[in-house]
Scaffold this active site. Structure first.
Site, mmCIF file in Angstrom:
data_model
loop_
_atom_site.group_PDB
_atom_site.id
_atom_site.type_symbol
_atom_site.label_atom_id
_atom_site.label_comp_id
_atom_site.label_asym_id
_atom_site.label_seq_id
_atom_site.Cartn_x
_atom_site.Cartn_y
_atom_site.Cartn_z
ATOM 1 N N ARG A 18 74.587 9.732 41.537
ATOM 2 C CA ARG A 18 73.593 10.370 40.666
ATOM 3 C C ARG A 18 72.418 10.835 41.516
ATOM 4 O O ARG A 18 71.905 10.090 42.358
ATOM 5 C CB ARG A 18 73.131 9.387 39.589
ATOM 6 N N ARG A 30 70.348 22.165 38.118
ATOM 7 C CA ARG A 30 70.201 21.542 39.439
ATOM 8 C C ARG A 30 71.567 21.449 40.131
ATOM 9 O O ARG A 30 71.663 21.578 41.346
ATOM 10 C CB ARG A 30 69.563 20.167 39.336
ATOM 11 N N GLY A 68 71.187 15.220 36.339
ATOM 12 C CA GLY A 68 71.210 15.358 34.889
ATOM 13 C C GLY A 68 71.231 16.816 34.471
ATOM 14 O O GLY A 68 71.965 17.209 33.564
ATOM 15 N N ASP A 97 57.329 11.972 38.055
ATOM 16 C CA ASP A 97 56.047 11.722 37.400
ATOM 17 C C ASP A 97 55.735 10.238 37.477
ATOM 18 O O ASP A 97 56.634 9.419 37.727
ATOM 19 C CB ASP A 97 56.079 12.177 35.935
ATOM 20 N N SER A 116 65.994 12.452 38.433
ATOM 21 C CA SER A 116 64.545 12.283 38.445
ATOM 22 C C SER A 116 64.199 10.993 37.728
ATOM 23 O O SER A 116 64.979 10.459 36.939
ATOM 24 C CB SER A 116 63.856 13.473 37.775
ATOM 25 N N ARG A 162 61.248 20.184 39.565
ATOM 26 C CA ARG A 162 62.303 19.195 39.320
ATOM 27 C C ARG A 162 63.693 19.805 39.519
ATOM 28 O O ARG A 162 64.628 19.114 39.904
ATOM 29 C CB ARG A 162 62.181 18.638 37.889
ATOM 30 N N ARG A 178 79.994 23.535 27.195
ATOM 31 C CA ARG A 178 78.663 23.067 26.780
ATOM 32 C C ARG A 178 77.584 23.388 27.823
ATOM 33 O O ARG A 178 76.539 22.746 27.853
ATOM 34 C CB ARG A 178 78.668 21.567 26.475
#
Length: 236
Positions: free
Chosen positions: A91, A28, A24, A208, A94, A221, A47
């Site tokens: 994908r 990363r 996402g 989490d 997290s 993350r 973007r």
């Protein structure tokens, strides 16, 4: 390919590999490219949704951010599948662990993605569609996890439209149905792949656990999910 570049992706035809890893977080994506890919070249900055193509163990691989939520990942994966000729999207995200025995840093492979979203309404189906992973990618992920010494939990996840839900007991109800974790993108990815006749898998690292209070920092993350990243790269 027609329709490229798009308003959301500056890549030209041929600049994206057949297999794309999609976190996402675009940072990363940058981390994965810099840490694992050889000769990585940035193909998108539109973007700030960064995308890179390089090689991993001699094989072409791309990595690109997908943003947060099903509308965002829905746009990027639709264009990759339908405009850029991508065959596989994995994908690498997290999730919040909600099942007993699921803890931070655990790796989850999503067989299916339950959802509270209305994303499937666009297909006008005479019933309820069950978004599921590509079996070939999933079975290889399970086998490769064993080889890599990664204890991957396999099961259903929830793709939710709401990060801050007004329904306080929602996650408890999903937990009763055996759902392992909650995230926000897998269902749209799986539906886009099904509609395009392509392949998708959602791998998640638990960041989490809402019921126990366990949580990782933003920095952890971004750069700390190496087991999941290496498992995903083994499938490319």
């Amino acid at each position: 390919m027609p329709n490229v570049p798009t308003p959301h992706n500056g890549a030209k035809d041929g600049e994206i590999a057949k297999t794309v890893l999609m976190p996402g977080d675009p940072l990363r994506a940058k981390y994965i490219a810099e840490k694992y890919l050889k000769n990585a070249v940035c193909f998108n900055t539109v973007r700030n949704m960064l995308g890179f193509t390089g090689t991993y163990q001699g094989r072409p691989v791309s990595v690109m951010g997908g943003g947060m939520g099903m509308p965002s990942v829905g746009i990027y994966t639709y264009e990759l599948f339908n405009f850029y000729g991508v065959d596989n999207i994995i994908r690498v995200g997290s999730a919040g662990g909600i099942a007993d025995g699921v803890h931070v840093k655990d790796v989850v492979a999503a067989v299916g993605a339950c959802t509270d979203s209305n994303y499937a309404a666009q297909y006008r189906l005479p019933g309820t569609f069950a978004p599921t992973a590509d079996y070939g990618l999933l079975s290889r992920a399970v086998e490769n996890a064993k080889k890599l010494g990664i204890s991957a939990k396999v099961g259903n996840v929830l793709s939710s439209d709401a990060f801050y839900s007004d329904q306080e007991d929602a996650l408890k109800l999903w937990r009763k149905m055996g759902v392992l974790a909650v995230e926000m993108e897998a269902a749209a990815l799986y539906m886009n792949a099904a509609r395009a006749g392509k392949h998708a898998l959602c791998l998640l690292t638990i960041s989490d656990c809402p019921f126990t209070g366990e949580s990782l920092s933003a920095a952890e993350r971004e750069t700390g999910f190496t087991k999941m990243m290496e498992l995903a790269l083994s499938l490319a």
